[in-house]
Design an enzyme around this catalytic site. Structure first.
Site, PDB file in Angstrom:
ATOM      1  N   GLY A  72      14.902 -12.441  48.090  1.00  0.00           N
ATOM      2  CA  GLY A  72      14.734 -13.183  46.842  1.00  0.00           C
ATOM      3  C   GLY A  72      14.336 -12.265  45.688  1.00  0.00           C
ATOM      4  O   GLY A  72      14.754 -12.461  44.544  1.00  0.00           O
ATOM      5  N   SER A 199      16.174 -17.162  49.221  1.00  0.00           N
ATOM      6  CA  SER A 199      15.709 -16.237  50.255  1.00  0.00           C
ATOM      7  C   SER A 199      15.717 -16.945  51.603  1.00  0.00           C
ATOM      8  O   SER A 199      15.294 -18.099  51.709  1.00  0.00           O
ATOM      9  CB  SER A 199      14.294 -15.758  49.917  1.00  0.00           C
ATOM     10  OG  SER A 199      13.820 -14.915  50.937  1.00  0.00           O
ATOM     11  N   CYS A 324      -6.283  -9.718  47.879  1.00  0.00           N
ATOM     12  CA  CYS A 324      -7.088  -8.505  47.935  1.00  0.00           C
ATOM     13  C   CYS A 324      -6.197  -7.342  47.545  1.00  0.00           C
ATOM     14  O   CYS A 324      -5.185  -7.098  48.188  1.00  0.00           O
ATOM     15  CB  CYS A 324      -7.575  -8.329  49.357  1.00  0.00           C
ATOM     16  SG  CYS A 324      -9.118  -7.489  49.425  1.00  0.00           S
TER      17      CYS A 324
END
Ligand code: PLP
Length: 391
Positions: A72, A199, A324
């Site tokens: 994608g 995708s 993170c």
């Protein structure tokens, strides 16, 4: 999968057994190059043609409008760069603040190359105001690139209105339908959009294969030059994965409505139970229009990253409203763009249901979530944030 409570289908999906079976011959004896003239190669070319029909059919397109590629992200990069290459004098791009990184990172890069980017805001409900889009279009606008459905909240943009505006203003439109395809009906023959990203790995097929829809009347320049895909995307095709993508598209189309209904009612029960039985929880994003499988919730007073670790110990997989990176936790750009505070974004979790989700699984997940949230809140240091949510 048996012990796994997988509620992260927007991240990726397991390969459907029928999809795996369809792709296996193409990993074994059927290893031909689809560009080869002998029968081994011709069989691979026939398999590609079938997959092209299957993917086209899922989104209401012509097979000739489907260009297979690697993902994608490649589709989105190709669409935007194609529009820019076609009209090099136009140096303005319109997108939104809640896009996937495939769009955001490319637009940020293009900004460093002198392009002007308009980042359309969204409301608290995650929705885009089409009037703002219309007002942002100038004679310099080369392309509009927007999500069909948001991967974090499931909120669906008003694509019909967006397409009508783009058509009226004669600006090429790219829609990222990576999350929408297979979850909600898509009929590109009626929409009048130039480019659409797809995708396979969100559709129970493998990662590393995708497609770009290019409307047969749209102008297009390839990103990778080569002879394959009718010179629209160079590189020998990943035959096994494309066959898998085709099979997955066929299954998604066959079961779309029943699946949306089943998963939607599980999601609604899941969400309603949490909202009514756990204090200090709020949904992020409008209730409707929204993907039937997605629920993004803020649990006041918890650290979502810690919740994920505790969930993991019990086999429950979902995502945090934060990521993170470089050792620090960044709150989700989607949630903060919707006016959610950084603290609330760090207390947010995305649950995305799918084919693997069962009634019992939802009960079990609810029990784990209830217990974990209570534990995290009880462990808060004295004077830690009270269970309170800004509405
Ligand atoms: N667009 C959206 C909305 C997505 O959710 C994703 C994947 O998470 C992508 C694009 C990128 O797709 P791929 O992983 O195939 O590059």
């Amino acid at each position: 999968m048996s012990d796994l409570l997988y509620l992260d289908h927007n991240a990726t999906t397991p390969i459907d057994p029928a999809v795996r079976d369809a792709m296996l011959p193409w990993l074994e004896n059927e290893f031909g190059n689809p560009s080869s003239v002998y029968s081994l190669g011709r069989r691979a070319a026939v398999a590609l043609a079938k997959a092209r029909e299957q993917v086209a059919s899922l989104v209401g397109a012509q097979p000739s409008e489907i260009i297979f590629n690697s993902c994608g992200t490649e589709a989105t990069n190709t669409a935007i760069l194609s529009a820019l290459a076609i009209d090099p004098d136009k140096r303005h791009i319109i997108t939104s603040t809640v896009e996937h990184s495939a769009t955001i990172k490319l637009c940020e890069y293009l900004a460093t190359r002198g392009y002007e980017i308009t980042w359309l805001p969204v409301g608290k409900d995650g929705l885009l105001d089409p009037d703002r889009l219309e007002a942002a279009i100038t004679s310099e606008t080369a392309v509009i690139s927007l999500l069909w459905a948001n991967n974090e909240t499931g909120v669906i943009f008003p694509v019909e209105e967006i397409a009508a505006i783009a058509a009226r203003k004669k600006v090429p439109l790219h829609l990222d339908a990576v999350q929408a395809a297979g979850k909600v009906p898509i009929n590109l023959s009626e929409l009048g959009v130039q480019y659409v990203s797809l995708s396979a790995h969100k559709l129970y097929a493998p990662k590393g294969v995708g497609a770009l829809y290019v409307n047969r009347r749209a102008r297009y320049t390839p990103l990778l030059r080569g002879s394959q895909e009718e010179s629209k995307r160079g590189g020998t095709q990943n035959v096994a994965s494309i066959v898998a993508f085709g099979k997955a598209a066929e299954l998604a189309q066959a079961h779309l409505l029943a699946s949306a209904e089943r998963i939607g009612s599980l999601r609604d029960r899941f969400e309603k139970t949490i909202l009514t039985t756990i204090d200090g929880v709020r949904r992020n994003g409008t209730d409707e229009p929204r993907l039937p499988n997605t629920s993004n919730l803020t649990f006041a007073g918890i650290e979502a990253e810690t919740a994920l670790l505790l969930f993991d110990k019990e086999g429950l997989c979902c995502s945090a409203g934060s990521a993170c990176s470089s050792g620090s936790i960044n709150p989700s750009h989607v949630l903060t763009a919707m006016g959610v505070t950084r603290e609330e974004a760090r207390a947010s979790l995305r649950f995305s249901l799918g084919r693997t989700t069962t009634n019992n699984g939802i009960d079990h997940a609810l029990e784990i979530i209830n217990r974990t949230v209570a534990k995290l809140r009880a462990e808060q240091p004295a004077g830690g944030s009270p269970v309170h949510i800004k509405s």
